[in-house]
Design an enzyme around this catalytic site. Structure first.
Site: not given
Ligand code: AMP
Length: 582
Positions: A271, A273, A278, A293, A323, A364, A440, A446
């Site tokens: 996708e 970025k 966020r 976020r 985003e 997303f 994470r 990314k």
């Protein structure tokens, strides 16, 4: 609970650096706490007055605290300021000065944890004329009844900097130790500071359940209250619900597209970025809420997004992850995050701002859909739902651009296309990956271009406070232009507190101290001599520094004693890197 008891616990926590010992101390406290106090106490032990997702900030400055200390102790602000310079921590200053005063007077009455909590929580709502004096009064009142040690922690809580080193991991484990004691019988060895539960498997399961509850609620206070009241049943009730924010999933980094494939599998979803911020979007019946976020609510700041969600998302109830990217309302060109960041905090002229700095929402992910928890569903299924419920409208609300492929060449083409239109890079996502809030995890990675590091010279620094007092910290960096040095940012990250772990503050302080040219309060100017290599995420234009540029997320890499001042990175290189970024 008496605040003095809590203060002694803070002190005990501050004295040990061992995580398990901290956990043990907290678990003992939790066991003793009454049900009606538990949520407040869990917040206080983290130095917070509001849960993580709550946007409220105390917003009390050092200056205001200095005045409050002065009012409470009768010692002039100038003297308080002097003490601060020596001790480097207003908490310690308050402790010392209250001690001095208390030799002369008697304490009026005992402070309770409740009183401290309730008084401090009032601070953010004090606004308008006379609010500064009012705030000083609230803090001074607490300090007047505080014993010296209590004063230390009242001040640090006010400044939102408790410094007792309690992480959310310790709170989580302590909750298991305290409330599922009978089930797992955790044996804590005081001497060795080690822990061993009787039933390790059960213990791990409970830790995970508490963590999961936290991920959803982003508030250990509430999690603790529910567990205390209902035991394990709480986990069944702490469910995902549109309207209350959850911690978002985070992503790891991959070096390049090949590594991305290795990490998330082949084929995977690539996708764009997007470079914005966020946005977590909730809808329940007609009620729409937007969170950042950090889980601050920003619904009011983005009225146009509320409209887009009403019009272009065809479902009654959901939680979406997206985003938001700003663009120029005249040219339609997408803008860097900086340009729209002002909208997040905006309180006035919101509609004008929305016109001048509009955003496009790139959706997303979906965490909940029509009341169904989607967290454990594979990403490809979540994406399919997004495709079904979203009617994309360019420059309003769209789906993140996606390509599913297992072919490196195709992926490269997609990556180049992303960079060409000015995006930061791409995300690669495991098609089978679940949505793991707050972690994470490697379900997505990314990939973005690596920036060339810069060699910069240190031209200034600040004397540190607290644990870092006595050291020069926060180094001002400069690049070169025709033999002169122009500031480009500050770095404090990547330098170690302990000497055996790499280049430390102590070592840098030793090198820099003889080079101090001028001192003003806590800041010093330094003769350009020490060159360091610095990594960063991005170069931005900035009026703050003489070079006209600033580094985003700079990080110390190493000392470059092998380099001469003539090797310091030239402004021309900075300019080229800036232009080549996108
Ligand atoms: P970073 O902030 O560098 O850790 O990168 C992760 C961030 O990229 C996320 O927190 C999102 O805010 C943002 N982002 C932009 N586009 C996407 C996307 N398509 N999928 C997931 N995250 C995205």
């Amino acid at each position: 609970m008496k605040y003095s008891d809590l203060a002694s616990i803070y002190e005990a926590l501050e004295k040990t650096s061992k995580r398990l010992e901290k956990t043990f101390i907290i678990s003992k406290l939790l066991k003793k706490t009454k049900q009606e106090d538990i949520d407040k106490l869990v917040l206080l032990i983290q130095g917070r007055l509001f849960p993580l997702w709550d946007e409220t900030k105390l917003g009390v400055s050092d200056r205001l605290v200095i005045k409050a200390i002065s009012v409470a102790t009768g010692i002039s602000p100038v003297k308080v300021d002097d003490e601060w310079k020596t001790l480097g921590d207003l908490g310690l200053v308050a402790e010392k000065l209250v001690q001095k005063k208390s030799q002369a007077t008697l304490f009026s009455k005992d402070l309770t944890a409740d009183k401290v909590f309730n008084n401090l929580r009032k601070l953010p709502s004090i606004e308008g004329a006379g609010s500064v004096d009012q705030k000083i009064k609230v803090i001074a009142e607490l300090l007047s009844s505080a014993k010296p040690l209590e004063a230390r922690y009242v001040v640090r809580t006010v400044l939102e900097d408790l410094r007792v080193g309690v992480g959310t991991g310790s709170i989580r484990d302590a909750l298991v130790w305290a409330f599922f004691d009978k089930k797992v019988k955790v044996n804590y060895n005081e001497q060795e500071k080690t822990i061993e539960p009787d039933n390790r498997e059960e213990y791990n399961r409970l830790v995970e359940a508490v963590q999961h509850a936290f991920d959803l609620k982003a508030d250990y206070g509430e999690v603790a209250r529910m567990i205390m009241k209902k035991g394990e049943k709480a986990f069944g009730e702490l469910v995902l619900e549109a309207g209350s924010p959850i911690n978002v999933m985070l992503y790891q980094k991959a070096k390049d597209l090949e590594e991305a494939f290795e990490r998330v599998g082949k084929p995977c979803a690539f996708e764009f970025k997007y470079d914005g911020f966020r946005m977590q979007i909730h809808k329940k019946v007609k009620n729409i809420k937007i969170f950042t976020r950090r889980l601050d609510e920003v619904t009011k700041q983005f009225p146009e997004v509320v409209e887009y969600v009403k019009k272009y998302v065809n479902a009654k109830e959901f939680i979406l992850d997206s985003e938001a990217v700003g663009f120029d309302h005249k040219t339609g060109k997408y803008l860097a995050f900086q340009a729209i960041s002002q909208r997040i905090k905006r309180k006035y002229n919101i509609n004008q701002m929305a016109k001048n700095f509009p955003v496009e929402v790139n959706v997303f992910d979906v965490m909940s859909h029509e009341g169904k928890n989607m967290l454990k569903e594979p990403f490809k299924k979540r994406r399919a739902i997004l495709e079904k419920i979203i009617k994309p409208h360019t420059k309003k609300l769209v789906l993140a651009k996606q390509l599913v492929t297992g072919d490196l060449k195709e992926a490269e083409k997609f990556y180049k296309a992303a960079l060409k239109v000015g995006e930061e890079g791409v995300m690669a996502k495991n098609l089978e990956g679940i949505y793991k809030p707050g972690s994470r995890v490697g379900y997505g990675v990314k990939v973005k271009p690596v920036m060339e590091s810069l060699d910069l010279v240190i031209v200034g620094a600040e004397w540190g406070t607290g644990k870092r007092s006595g050291w020069l910290t926060s180094y001002v960096l400069a690049c070169r232009k025709h033999g002169k040095f122009l500031e480009i940012g500050k770095v404090g990250t990547g330098i170690k507190e302990l000497e055996d772990q790499g280049v430390s503050f102590k070592e840098l302080t030793k090198k820099l101290k003889p080079l101090i040219i001028k001192e003003e309060g806590k800041t010093v100017r330094i003769k350009p001599e020490i060159i360091i290599e610095v990594k960063y995420e991005e170069i931005q234009k900035s009026p703050t520094y003489a070079s006209g540029y600033a580094l985003r997320f700079p990080r110390f890499v190493r000392l470059r004693e092998d380099k001469a001042l003539s090797d310091v990175s030239d402004i021309k290189l900075v300019e080229d890197l800036y232009k080549g970024q996108k």
